[in-house]
Scaffold this motif. Sequence first.
Motif, mmCIF file in Angstrom:
data_model
loop_
_atom_site.group_PDB
_atom_site.id
_atom_site.type_symbol
_atom_site.label_atom_id
_atom_site.label_comp_id
_atom_site.label_asym_id
_atom_site.label_seq_id
_atom_site.Cartn_x
_atom_site.Cartn_y
_atom_site.Cartn_z
ATOM 1 N N LEU B 5 -19.905 -52.629 86.894
ATOM 2 C CA LEU B 5 -19.512 -52.256 88.117
ATOM 3 C C LEU B 5 -18.154 -52.067 88.149
ATOM 4 O O LEU B 5 -17.463 -51.192 89.170
ATOM 5 N N LEU B 6 -17.184 -52.995 87.710
ATOM 6 C CA LEU B 6 -15.666 -52.725 87.638
ATOM 7 C C LEU B 6 -15.335 -51.254 87.268
ATOM 8 O O LEU B 6 -14.373 -50.730 88.046
ATOM 9 N N ASN B 7 -15.880 -51.060 86.073
ATOM 10 C CA ASN B 7 -15.694 -49.612 85.434
ATOM 11 C C ASN B 7 -15.830 -48.441 86.291
ATOM 12 O O ASN B 7 -15.094 -47.602 86.601
ATOM 13 N N ASP B 8 -17.035 -48.808 86.943
ATOM 14 C CA ASP B 8 -17.713 -47.594 88.083
ATOM 15 C C ASP B 8 -16.439 -47.494 89.404
ATOM 16 O O ASP B 8 -16.158 -46.642 89.468
ATOM 17 N N PHE B 9 -16.045 -48.628 89.620
ATOM 18 C CA PHE B 9 -15.181 -48.967 90.704
ATOM 19 C C PHE B 9 -13.970 -48.212 90.429
ATOM 20 O O PHE B 9 -13.336 -47.523 91.157
ATOM 21 N N VAL B 10 -13.270 -48.581 89.263
ATOM 22 C CA VAL B 10 -11.982 -47.957 88.673
ATOM 23 C C VAL B 10 -12.250 -46.293 88.716
ATOM 24 O O VAL B 10 -11.309 -45.587 89.550
ATOM 25 N N SER B 11 -12.999 -45.827 88.060
ATOM 26 C CA SER B 11 -13.106 -44.527 87.817
ATOM 27 C C SER B 11 -13.657 -43.842 89.288
ATOM 28 O O SER B 11 -12.842 -42.602 89.590
ATOM 29 N N GLU B 12 -14.291 -44.387 90.259
ATOM 30 C CA GLU B 12 -14.558 -43.787 91.329
ATOM 31 C C GLU B 12 -13.163 -43.834 92.463
ATOM 32 O O GLU B 12 -12.969 -42.793 92.806
ATOM 33 N N THR B 13 -12.590 -44.923 92.145
ATOM 34 C CA THR B 13 -11.333 -44.952 93.098
ATOM 35 C C THR B 13 -10.256 -43.717 92.381
ATOM 36 O O THR B 13 -9.565 -43.396 93.276
ATOM 37 N N ARG B 14 -10.493 -43.772 91.019
ATOM 38 C CA ARG B 14 -9.288 -42.674 90.719
ATOM 39 C C ARG B 14 -9.565 -41.337 91.217
ATOM 40 O O ARG B 14 -8.762 -40.731 91.601
ATOM 41 N N THR B 171 -23.166 -33.374 89.733
ATOM 42 C CA THR B 171 -22.263 -33.748 88.558
ATOM 43 C C THR B 171 -23.095 -35.233 88.398
ATOM 44 O O THR B 171 -23.314 -36.167 89.293
ATOM 45 N N ILE B 172 -22.775 -35.725 87.034
ATOM 46 C CA ILE B 172 -22.928 -37.194 86.784
ATOM 47 C C ILE B 172 -21.888 -37.476 85.792
ATOM 48 O O ILE B 172 -21.059 -36.772 85.356
ATOM 49 N N ARG B 173 -21.862 -38.989 85.787
ATOM 50 C CA ARG B 173 -20.593 -39.481 84.863
ATOM 51 C C ARG B 173 -21.263 -39.745 83.584
ATOM 52 O O ARG B 173 -22.306 -40.363 83.457
ATOM 53 N N VAL B 174 -20.589 -39.197 82.348
ATOM 54 C CA VAL B 174 -20.889 -39.443 81.314
ATOM 55 C C VAL B 174 -19.764 -40.102 80.500
ATOM 56 O O VAL B 174 -18.625 -39.574 80.513
ATOM 57 N N SER B 175 -19.943 -40.923 79.565
ATOM 58 C CA SER B 175 -18.816 -41.603 78.797
ATOM 59 C C SER B 175 -18.397 -40.770 77.948
ATOM 60 O O SER B 175 -19.021 -39.819 77.213
ATOM 61 N N LEU B 176 -17.115 -40.489 77.651
ATOM 62 C CA LEU B 176 -16.596 -39.510 76.494
ATOM 63 C C LEU B 176 -17.160 -39.844 75.120
ATOM 64 O O LEU B 176 -17.395 -39.040 74.402
ATOM 65 N N LYS B 177 -17.572 -41.056 74.972
ATOM 66 C CA LYS B 177 -18.105 -41.422 73.503
ATOM 67 C C LYS B 177 -19.584 -40.487 73.339
ATOM 68 O O LYS B 177 -19.580 -40.091 72.307
ATOM 69 N N VAL B 178 -20.264 -40.732 74.461
ATOM 70 C CA VAL B 178 -21.576 -40.114 74.453
ATOM 71 C C VAL B 178 -21.218 -38.384 74.230
ATOM 72 O O VAL B 178 -21.870 -37.939 73.479
ATOM 73 N N LEU B 179 -20.513 -37.722 74.914
ATOM 74 C CA LEU B 179 -20.009 -36.506 74.815
ATOM 75 C C LEU B 179 -19.635 -36.231 73.529
ATOM 76 O O LEU B 179 -19.950 -35.082 72.749
ATOM 77 N N MET B 230 -18.448 -28.231 77.893
ATOM 78 C CA MET B 230 -18.509 -29.669 78.612
ATOM 79 C C MET B 230 -17.100 -30.214 78.377
ATOM 80 O O MET B 230 -16.632 -31.000 79.056
ATOM 81 N N ARG B 231 -16.340 -29.856 77.472
ATOM 82 C CA ARG B 231 -14.892 -30.350 77.201
ATOM 83 C C ARG B 231 -13.994 -29.658 78.152
ATOM 84 O O ARG B 231 -12.899 -30.256 78.387
ATOM 85 N N MET B 232 -14.657 -28.674 78.938
ATOM 86 C CA MET B 232 -13.479 -27.891 79.778
ATOM 87 C C MET B 232 -13.372 -28.751 81.206
ATOM 88 O O MET B 232 -14.320 -29.072 81.579
ATOM 89 N N GLN B 233 -12.048 -28.486 81.800
ATOM 90 C CA GLN B 233 -11.969 -29.050 82.879
ATOM 91 C C GLN B 233 -11.375 -28.430 83.927
ATOM 92 O O GLN B 233 -10.492 -27.461 83.500
ATOM 93 N N ASN B 234 -11.503 -28.437 85.096
ATOM 94 C CA ASN B 234 -10.904 -27.428 85.969
ATOM 95 C C ASN B 234 -9.184 -27.861 86.039
ATOM 96 O O ASN B 234 -8.854 -29.186 85.862
ATOM 97 N N ILE B 235 -8.474 -26.804 86.100
ATOM 98 C CA ILE B 235 -7.073 -26.841 86.030
ATOM 99 C C ILE B 235 -6.420 -27.582 87.003
ATOM 100 O O ILE B 235 -5.501 -28.200 87.172
ATOM 101 N N ASP B 236 -7.361 -27.774 88.113
ATOM 102 C CA ASP B 236 -7.027 -28.392 89.507
ATOM 103 C C ASP B 236 -6.712 -29.913 89.214
ATOM 104 O O ASP B 236 -5.712 -30.377 89.916
#
Lengths: 143, 811
Positions: B5-14, B171-179, B230-236
Amino acid sequence: MEGLFLVAKIAGERVAIPSNEVESVVRVRNYVPVPGVSPVISGLFALRSRVLTLIDTQYHISGKSGSIENGAFCVVTEIDGHPYGLIVDTVEDVVTVNEDALDNIGFANGKWRSLCKGMITHDNKLLLLLNTYALIDIKNIAA
Amino acid sequence: MMDELLNDFVSETRDNLEALTSHLLDWEKNPSDSQSVDSIFRFVHTVKGSCGFLELPRLLELSHAAEDVMSEAREGKILPTSALVSTVLDVVDQIGLLAESIENKIDVANNDNALVDAMYDELKKARITNKTDKDSIALDIDNIKEDGNASNSEIVGNDNQTYNDINSNRTIRVSLKVLDNLMSGVSDLVLARNEVSRKLRDVLDTGEVDSAFGRLSTSVAEMRDAVGLMRMQNIDRLFSSLPRLLRDINKELNKNIELHIDGSEVEIDREMVEALRDPLTHIIRNAADHGIESTEDRLAAGKSATGNIQINARQSGNQILIEIIDDGAGIDINKLRQKVIASKLMSAAKWEGLSEKAKLDMIFAPGLSTADTITSISGRGVGMDVVRNNINRISGSIDVENFEGEGLKITLSLPLTLSIIAGLSIRCGNQMFAISRSAVQELVLHTNKNVIIEEIGGTQVACIRGERLAYIKLSDLVAMDETDDNLNNDVIHNSRTLVVIKPAIGKNYVMDVDAVLDNEELVVKPGAPLLMASGLYAGTSLPDNGMPLLLLDANAIANRIGVVNEEEYQDNDNENEANAIKRKSALLFETLDGTQKAIRLAVLDRLEEVEAHKIGDSGGIKRVKVQDSLYEIFGLEDVPENGMVRMLRLSDGEQLKFLVVKEVLDIFKLDDNIAPSRHPERVEGVLSIFDKQVELLNPYQFFEHGAAVQISHEHKPLCYIRSGENDEWGNKMLLPLLNAAGYRVSTDEKDAENADVILAMDADDVKSEEVPNNQVNLRQNMAANENIPNSIYRYDRLSLLAAIESKISKG
């Protein structure tokens, strides 16, 4: 609690490697030598899409780099995110050792001293407890 | 469970914070913007809700206080002052820091109370200012209230809207490790496919299996591409923090600078976003602090009071280009000169000898700052040298264009991804190596007559076309026995190649290898520390054949052979030398029909490889599309259906043309032995190269055609077509013709006065009327018409264009 260990032979000595540090044991075929680096590295080996850095474990003891024969055993382990293959003479068994047997009986001497965390007993025989990190630690290796 | 829950909170806040920054700034600019107010309110409200549940007392207190302020703003009780917005920003920042600290376990100093108090103080002031003007504002407040209500219902609508948007682009959140696991899984799959394909080739009758394997193979390839995306991200993501950065700078420096961002849709490797953050921040700070002048200075220079920083991002081929353009003062070359000499980076005499570009490049010299005063924004001892090093580290390059007094343009060229590089595979003895192609300047065969290896003082120096470079044999470098393979010494000797390497810092050097084999796209894998400690390798790679490959590190090797320690900026001299050589050298190449030809290096920009589908044959001219423009190409009979076409990019300083070649063979020095040719307009002369006669092409022929049609003017002259009743012909025939010739065309009568040339189609009797000097009369019939003297038949294109040109040059 009991500990699971892989028993292998390096430079003629029996060593125990904690099983949680061992990913698998494979036989090396078609490895690629790496020139110009520490002789501890005996080459690169592709295990599926990963590139293992092969470590000549007996070089640590004998100071002489040995050649790898096709089909030599290597213990696959991951340290600090990098995959390594530790070349060993043979692999004997996976054994369970009681925690009380993990007590430090004494330290090995000579080159082994820096490579071991201590000794353990199994079947009333002594085994050296291998410190895998010491095998790839730059500080531990004179260039 | 709690951790999750904490991790979700942190990434959501970010994520929310990133999206919020622009709203905060909008709010400051436009305090009655209810949408921004609502967004900020929702953010602190969400944080408050989550952290009450998660037992995070500090966050709870902060978000609660911020919520108080925002709810008053929302109800229209206050009109936010700039100071209030600042304090709210501080609190939001603190929330962000605390949220991060949950993840990285670094404590954040507890000055929460001070922040909250400051915010409440400003809140009170904001209230008071509103009350002083109670009567007049009361109405406003009512209005705002109504607005607030209206927008409340709007928010509900908006929420539905966002909900729908989310549905269409979920979209869904996926951990980097899974990727990462997925990626390495796909790499395994590709390797396994290649192995199967090799095995299949050994079996004779594979008809049905073949087609099934083909299908498998295609889907594996598609899957690899998809995983790559999947590795790509918007430059925004990179740009989203910049408006805030600029706001803070504006505050601190008391400047007024606006930021314009274009190209937020470009996708780049996620690791690249992180690697670019610091360099980009630094460049923008520099632009704001040193580049853009104070408001008074700007007005005095006749510029707008507001400074502008424009950021453009775009993808060009396999590169990402990011341009940072400011309209400040640019770099004062004289000031730079003083700084350079004062910092003892070079002598005054040496400076004078530098080319303009080399002078400008000195801003990248370590230990140089052109700022007079050190401000807290920049001048922290981190200079452009660090920026350049950071960019080089991710295999990018940085380029500066200076418009003194008008601004500065910095262009960053970056590879599409960090993990795939274009490499050259190299053989040395039985060992294969690879080196990044971006570090390789040139390949020269050992047998080339322009190469001499000189031996002196126990070391060797390569001399290529008169230029002396440090020389190292790869086999010596890696301490290898190169005579492993002495069965076929002759063959080895013939394929020996000198690789001229340009390291990021230091002088070029030459590496002597047994053979250069191929161009390859390589996935870079980091090497184990033991491997990297050697100072030779940049990592490893696993090409499709499944045998690991060692990547040589061009920069580390430069360090090792000591070309870096010598006076670093000497190579600028070499650049001048190289230019001198360039003028007198020519390139030997093979045309598509297999003959060898030569062309002077001076007109040559570079070699490019272009996909065949970008080439078109229309209007009797073959053209290639590069970036967004079309360029004429020569030396191509038929446009191939697919594959790559190799071409030389030629430039006469203004225009670009392309010449198709099969192979580039060599660069050699031109001497005076040029035999004359019968057609000097096409062939400048004939050379004897390696006992072969080779035509030296005259580049003039490639540029003369373009110039006939497209007349170049600094600004396009305006032609006004006065058509009278005959306007159809003017629009249908004349307008396209003039456009093609590079003029602006108007049929609007208002433009008649400003027009450089007037084309009169309605002149049937001009003897009587007064003809303006810049008027060209057209007639409908081929036969001369005595009523319209000096008129031109309207289908006589060349005379028409000539007449227009002569009017323009007279005018």
